[in-house]
Design a protein around this motif. Structure first.
Motif, PDB file in Angstrom:
ATOM      1  N   CYS A  42      43.233  19.388  45.952  1.00 39.81           N
ATOM      2  CA  CYS A  42      44.540  19.775  45.830  1.00 39.81           C
ATOM      3  C   CYS A  42      44.525  21.195  44.793  1.00 39.81           C
ATOM      4  O   CYS A  42      45.314  21.709  44.324  1.00 39.81           O
ATOM      5  CB  CYS A  42      45.276  18.943  44.652  1.00 39.81           C
ATOM      6  N   GLY A  43      43.202  21.964  44.575  1.00 42.07           N
ATOM      7  CA  GLY A  43      43.038  22.938  44.212  1.00 42.07           C
ATOM      8  C   GLY A  43      42.344  23.037  42.955  1.00 42.07           C
ATOM      9  O   GLY A  43      42.163  24.116  42.306  1.00 42.07           O
ATOM     10  N   ALA A  71      47.358  20.849  37.861  1.00 40.98           N
ATOM     11  CA  ALA A  71      48.594  21.092  37.252  1.00 40.98           C
ATOM     12  C   ALA A  71      49.227  19.838  36.283  1.00 40.98           C
ATOM     13  O   ALA A  71      48.349  18.985  36.159  1.00 40.98           O
ATOM     14  CB  ALA A  71      49.534  20.675  38.638  1.00 40.98           C
ATOM     15  N   PRO A  72      49.887  20.299  35.390  1.00 40.38           N
ATOM     16  CA  PRO A  72      50.224  19.374  34.458  1.00 40.38           C
ATOM     17  C   PRO A  72      50.626  17.779  34.937  1.00 40.38           C
ATOM     18  O   PRO A  72      50.352  16.940  34.186  1.00 40.38           O
ATOM     19  CB  PRO A  72      51.569  19.913  33.809  1.00 40.38           C
ATOM     20  N   ASP A  73      51.214  17.728  36.160  1.00 38.28           N
ATOM     21  CA  ASP A  73      51.321  16.278  36.600  1.00 38.28           C
ATOM     22  C   ASP A  73      50.605  15.700  37.639  1.00 38.28           C
ATOM     23  O   ASP A  73      50.750  14.859  38.311  1.00 38.28           O
ATOM     24  CB  ASP A  73      53.043  16.421  37.118  1.00 38.28           C
ATOM     25  N   ALA A  74      49.374  16.376  37.681  1.00 38.64           N
ATOM     26  CA  ALA A  74      48.256  16.094  38.753  1.00 38.64           C
ATOM     27  C   ALA A  74      47.906  14.611  38.504  1.00 38.64           C
ATOM     28  O   ALA A  74      47.750  14.163  37.246  1.00 38.64           O
ATOM     29  CB  ALA A  74      47.098  17.089  38.839  1.00 38.64           C
ATOM     30  N   GLU A  75      47.565  14.226  39.382  1.00 38.34           N
ATOM     31  CA  GLU A  75      46.661  12.683  39.300  1.00 38.34           C
ATOM     32  C   GLU A  75      45.788  12.531  38.376  1.00 38.34           C
ATOM     33  O   GLU A  75      45.490  11.653  37.517  1.00 38.34           O
ATOM     34  CB  GLU A  75      46.420  12.096  40.627  1.00 38.34           C
ATOM     35  N   ILE A  76      44.954  13.483  38.254  1.00 39.83           N
ATOM     36  CA  ILE A  76      43.499  13.817  37.579  1.00 39.83           C
ATOM     37  C   ILE A  76      44.011  13.749  36.320  1.00 39.83           C
ATOM     38  O   ILE A  76      43.111  13.415  35.170  1.00 39.83           O
ATOM     39  CB  ILE A  76      42.736  14.717  38.197  1.00 39.83           C
ATOM     40  N   VAL A  77      45.105  14.306  35.843  1.00 38.79           N
ATOM     41  CA  VAL A  77      45.344  14.187  34.211  1.00 38.79           C
ATOM     42  C   VAL A  77      46.401  13.206  33.925  1.00 38.79           C
ATOM     43  O   VAL A  77      46.871  13.130  32.740  1.00 38.79           O
ATOM     44  CB  VAL A  77      45.976  15.699  33.951  1.00 38.79           C
ATOM     45  N   THR A  78      46.834  12.414  34.996  1.00 37.48           N
ATOM     46  CA  THR A  78      47.793  11.505  34.519  1.00 37.48           C
ATOM     47  C   THR A  78      47.537   9.980  34.632  1.00 37.48           C
ATOM     48  O   THR A  78      47.895   9.059  34.011  1.00 37.48           O
ATOM     49  CB  THR A  78      49.336  11.756  35.343  1.00 37.48           C
ATOM     50  N   GLU A  79      46.308   9.849  35.142  1.00 32.11           N
ATOM     51  CA  GLU A  79      45.860   8.461  35.618  1.00 32.11           C
ATOM     52  C   GLU A  79      44.415   8.340  35.037  1.00 32.11           C
ATOM     53  O   GLU A  79      43.637   9.163  34.813  1.00 32.11           O
ATOM     54  CB  GLU A  79      45.596   8.135  37.148  1.00 32.11           C
ATOM     55  N   GLU A  80      44.016   7.048  34.482  1.00 28.59           N
ATOM     56  CA  GLU A  80      42.992   6.946  33.881  1.00 28.59           C
ATOM     57  C   GLU A  80      41.692   6.818  34.854  1.00 28.59           C
ATOM     58  O   GLU A  80      41.714   6.055  35.944  1.00 28.59           O
ATOM     59  CB  GLU A  80      42.960   5.631  32.982  1.00 28.59           C
ATOM     60  N   VAL A  81      40.644   7.625  34.745  1.00 26.12           N
ATOM     61  CA  VAL A  81      39.672   7.760  35.856  1.00 26.12           C
ATOM     62  C   VAL A  81      38.437   6.779  35.315  1.00 26.12           C
ATOM     63  O   VAL A  81      37.810   6.038  35.925  1.00 26.12           O
ATOM     64  CB  VAL A  81      38.974   9.087  35.923  1.00 26.12           C
ATOM     65  N   GLN A 135      42.809  22.070  30.309  1.00 30.42           N
ATOM     66  CA  GLN A 135      44.077  22.840  30.461  1.00 30.42           C
ATOM     67  C   GLN A 135      44.201  23.726  29.257  1.00 30.42           C
ATOM     68  O   GLN A 135      43.836  23.282  28.156  1.00 30.42           O
ATOM     69  CB  GLN A 135      45.266  21.812  30.512  1.00 30.42           C
ATOM     70  N   THR A 136      45.191  24.712  29.344  1.00 29.25           N
ATOM     71  CA  THR A 136      45.445  25.654  28.306  1.00 29.25           C
ATOM     72  C   THR A 136      46.878  25.635  28.061  1.00 29.25           C
ATOM     73  O   THR A 136      47.482  25.423  28.557  1.00 29.25           O
ATOM     74  CB  THR A 136      44.889  27.026  28.507  1.00 29.25           C
ATOM     75  N   GLY A 151      52.073  14.064  27.738  1.00 31.67           N
ATOM     76  CA  GLY A 151      52.884  14.262  28.972  1.00 31.67           C
ATOM     77  C   GLY A 151      52.231  13.073  29.880  1.00 31.67           C
ATOM     78  O   GLY A 151      52.286  13.309  31.064  1.00 31.67           O
ATOM     79  N   THR A 152      51.613  12.007  29.563  1.00 32.62           N
ATOM     80  CA  THR A 152      51.375  10.982  30.429  1.00 32.62           C
ATOM     81  C   THR A 152      52.032   9.396  29.885  1.00 32.62           C
ATOM     82  O   THR A 152      52.728   9.365  28.790  1.00 32.62           O
ATOM     83  CB  THR A 152      49.844  10.687  30.309  1.00 32.62           C
ATOM     84  N   ARG A 153      51.784   8.273  30.806  1.00 34.32           N
ATOM     85  CA  ARG A 153      52.437   7.248  30.290  1.00 34.32           C
ATOM     86  C   ARG A 153      51.626   6.429  29.253  1.00 34.32           C
ATOM     87  O   ARG A 153      51.961   5.264  28.966  1.00 34.32           O
ATOM     88  CB  ARG A 153      52.639   6.431  31.769  1.00 34.32           C
ATOM     89  N   PHE A 154      50.454   7.333  29.029  1.00 33.01           N
ATOM     90  CA  PHE A 154      49.508   6.479  27.997  1.00 33.01           C
ATOM     91  C   PHE A 154      49.890   6.788  26.630  1.00 33.01           C
ATOM     92  O   PHE A 154      50.280   7.922  26.366  1.00 33.01           O
ATOM     93  CB  PHE A 154      48.104   6.538  28.359  1.00 33.01           C
ATOM     94  N   GLY A 155      49.188   6.176  25.571  1.00 32.19           N
ATOM     95  CA  GLY A 155      49.292   6.603  24.238  1.00 32.19           C
ATOM     96  C   GLY A 155      48.359   5.822  23.244  1.00 32.19           C
ATOM     97  O   GLY A 155      48.618   5.349  22.444  1.00 32.19           O
ATOM     98  N   LEU A 156      47.116   5.912  23.824  1.00 34.85           N
ATOM     99  CA  LEU A 156      46.054   4.975  22.948  1.00 34.85           C
ATOM    100  C   LEU A 156      45.384   5.758  21.728  1.00 34.85           C
ATOM    101  O   LEU A 156      45.484   5.372  20.740  1.00 34.85           O
ATOM    102  CB  LEU A 156      44.858   4.635  23.828  1.00 34.85           C
ATOM    103  N   ALA A 157      44.945   6.977  22.129  1.00 36.67           N
ATOM    104  CA  ALA A 157      44.482   7.677  21.161  1.00 36.67           C
ATOM    105  C   ALA A 157      44.662   9.407  21.228  1.00 36.67           C
ATOM    106  O   ALA A 157      44.987   9.763  22.334  1.00 36.67           O
ATOM    107  CB  ALA A 157      42.938   7.443  20.948  1.00 36.67           C
ATOM    108  N   ALA A 158      44.613  10.046  20.389  1.00 36.21           N
ATOM    109  CA  ALA A 158      44.256  11.588  20.310  1.00 36.21           C
ATOM    110  C   ALA A 158      43.352  12.075  19.643  1.00 36.21           C
ATOM    111  O   ALA A 158      43.223  11.500  18.211  1.00 36.21           O
ATOM    112  CB  ALA A 158      45.804  12.058  20.344  1.00 36.21           C
ATOM    113  N   THR A 159      42.735  13.069  19.808  1.00 37.11           N
ATOM    114  CA  THR A 159      42.048  14.096  18.953  1.00 37.11           C
ATOM    115  C   THR A 159      42.391  15.413  18.608  1.00 37.11           C
ATOM    116  O   THR A 159      42.647  16.164  19.575  1.00 37.11           O
ATOM    117  CB  THR A 159      40.504  14.100  19.386  1.00 37.11           C
ATOM    118  N   LEU A 160      42.367  15.856  17.354  1.00 39.52           N
ATOM    119  CA  LEU A 160      43.083  17.224  17.009  1.00 39.52           C
ATOM    120  C   LEU A 160      42.006  17.944  16.088  1.00 39.52           C
ATOM    121  O   LEU A 160      41.303  17.457  15.352  1.00 39.52           O
ATOM    122  CB  LEU A 160      44.210  17.125  16.288  1.00 39.52           C
TER     123      LEU A 160
END
Length: 494
Positions: free
Chosen positions: A354-355, A382-392, A400-401, A414-423
């Motif tokens: 997909c590019g 892309a923001p809605d690409a499978e690779i950034v929205t589904e758990e691999v 992404q920038t 921007g995903t259906r998940f919400g387990l953790a985040a690092t800032l």
């Protein structure tokens, strides 16, 4: 890798492991078995007892029979036995580490120095927390209120393959501390250390039937277990599709569930961050070959530093040595199973088609065989690409920038998940603003994977239901009771 003693016991990494179930304080065979192989090289390890409805029912029956006695056991005695289990884990750290590395492929040094000590700590922590568990009594119009935590009953605990013993005992320890009895169903891809845990618990004096280990496939043994109406609590760590089936079974019996379901966590790097730290933590996301539910697999980097970040990331990732997990020099080992490797590669190849562009990696490590996947970083997604929205759930990161804080938050959430985040940021006010808006059960600021058992753990959105840890664990594994007593009214006798 393994050597047969008899039909029931194999030697794995020099350690004798029983391949049967542990039910009511004894070993129980099944008429059928399933194979267990090592992800290090695909070598067969054992044929494991393949449980089904009959074995699940027997395990629940044993747990239910043992419940009254264990529930009536005083807090101090329960805590003493849990500490004895921890002592047994400490004594067998080397054996447990060796077996688990053979069975799930994680680094031996990590098992020795971090994972198995954490297993023992799980038991010690909840044993000690039990002894301090309480709530101050309070008054309502002169009446006293007393809060207590009553054991719920039989707990069905279904655990994953990526950190088998540590994640099993994260559930087993509080369930037992609370006075419940347990049926543990380990993942079929890494079942061996659960069997060893049964031995250790028995040696520590845990009564028969209090801990039962049911081996088998999820759709057979697991499905029968969670649909049993005698089960009082269900705790599951794994995938969203499996959780849907478990939740449906639990709903039919109105059984409370705790679900930890993985994620697609963001790692945000702002331009004012310490880039060396940011790169170090980003490369750390390849830990356990990417098979970590909390991993920050989506690298979100402010545009002005993205090029420099990427350059340093590539240099740092190049120092990771992939190979035999028993080697001290190895930084990344194999993935768990050929089917899982194929799943990981499917995600990557579809993204490339997909590019997307592979900055590093992009396929299996052909020099090492079918279980090893190259550490991969993909850009131009892309923001809605499978690779950034589904758990691999493999060693695959995306980059992404963003240009503004608002854009960063849109991507992060921007995903259906919400387990953790690092800032990562050098601005305390920004850290406060962003963390308030991140959808996640755990947020790390300028750090990663700092975990304390007294903290709540769980996910938002489709990363799970409920929180465990500290008193939250006892809230789940118990029926919390409030007793209200009038100031007068007791008859005096004697």
């Amino acid at each position: 890798m393994s050597e047969r003693h008899d039909r029931a016991v194999v030697t794995v990494a020099g350690v004798a492991v029983d391949t049967r179930h542990w039910i009511d304080g004894r070993r129980v065979a099944s008429s059928a078995t399933f194979p267990d192989a090592s992800p290090m090289d695909g070598a067969p390890l054992a044929e494991i007892a393949r449980g089904g409805a009959a074995e699940a029912s027997a395990a629940v029956t044993a747990a239910r029979a043992a419940f009254p006695g264990w529930a009536a056991t005083g807090r101090e005695e329960r805590a003493r036995i849990l500490h004895a289990i921890a002592d047994g884990v400490d004594k067998r750290t080397e054996e447990l580490a060796a077996v688990e590395t053979a069975d799930n492929g994680a680094l031996l040094r990590s098992h020795r120095r971090g994972v198995m000590p954490r297993v023992a700590h799980n038991f010690r922590f909840f044993a000690d927390w039990l002894l301090t568990l309480g709530h101050e009594d309070f008054e309502t119009r002169g009446h006293s209120n007393h809060v207590s935590w009553d054991p719920a009953g039989v707990c069905a605990l279904i655990t994953p393959w990526n950190a088998p013993l540590m994640l099993a005992t994260w559930k087993v320890a509080p369930a037992l501390a609370a006075g419940n009895t347990v049926v543990l169903k380990p993942a079929e891809w890494s079942p061996l250390t659960a069997s060893l845990l049964a031995d250790i618990a028995a040696e520590a004096g845990l009564p028969a039937g209090v801990l039962n280990v049911l081996q088998g496939y999820g759709e057979e043994a697991g499905a029968a277990l969670v649909s049993d109406p005698r089960v009082a609590r269900i705790s599951f760590t794994g995938s969203v599709p499996t959780a849907r089936h478990i939740a449906g079974a639990a709903a039919a019996n109105l059984v409370p569930v705790s679900l930890e379901l993985g994620g697609k966590s963001p790692l945000l790097v702002f331009a004012d961050a310490d880039l060396d730290l940011a790169v170090e933590l980003a490369v750390e996301q390849y830990d356990n070959a990417g098979q970590v539910c909390l991993a920050g697999t989506r690298l979100l980097v402010e545009s002005s530093v993205a090029e420099e970040f990427t350059r340093r990331f590539v240099e740092k990732a190049a120092t990771l040595r992939q190979g035999d997990p028993r080697d001290e020099a190895t930084g990344i080992g194999p993935n768990i199973h050929p089917d899982h490797v194929a799943r990981i590669d499917g995600f990557v190849q579809r993204a490339l088609a997909c590019g997307a562009r592979a900055v590093i990696g992009g396929g299996p490590n052909t020099e090492l065989g079918g279980f090893y996947y190259l550490p991969t970083l993909l850009t131009d997604v892309a923001p809605d690409a499978e690779i950034v929205t589904e758990e691999v759930f493999g060693p695959v990161l995306t980059l992404q920038t963003f240009d503004t804080e608002e854009e960063a938050l849109t991507l992060a959430n921007g995903t259906r998940f919400g387990l953790a985040a690092t800032l990562l940021t050098g601005d305390q006010e920004r850290a406060d603003r962003v963390t308030r808006q991140l959808v996640a059960g755990t947020v790390w600021v300028n750090c990663f994977f700092v975990r304390d058992l007294q903290a709540p753990f769980g996910g938002s959105r489709q990363s799970g239901i409920g929180r465990e840890g500290g008193t939250w664990s006892f809230d789940f594994y118990c029926d919390v009771k409030n007793t209200v007593t009038a100031p007068k009214g007791f008859a005096h006798h004697g």
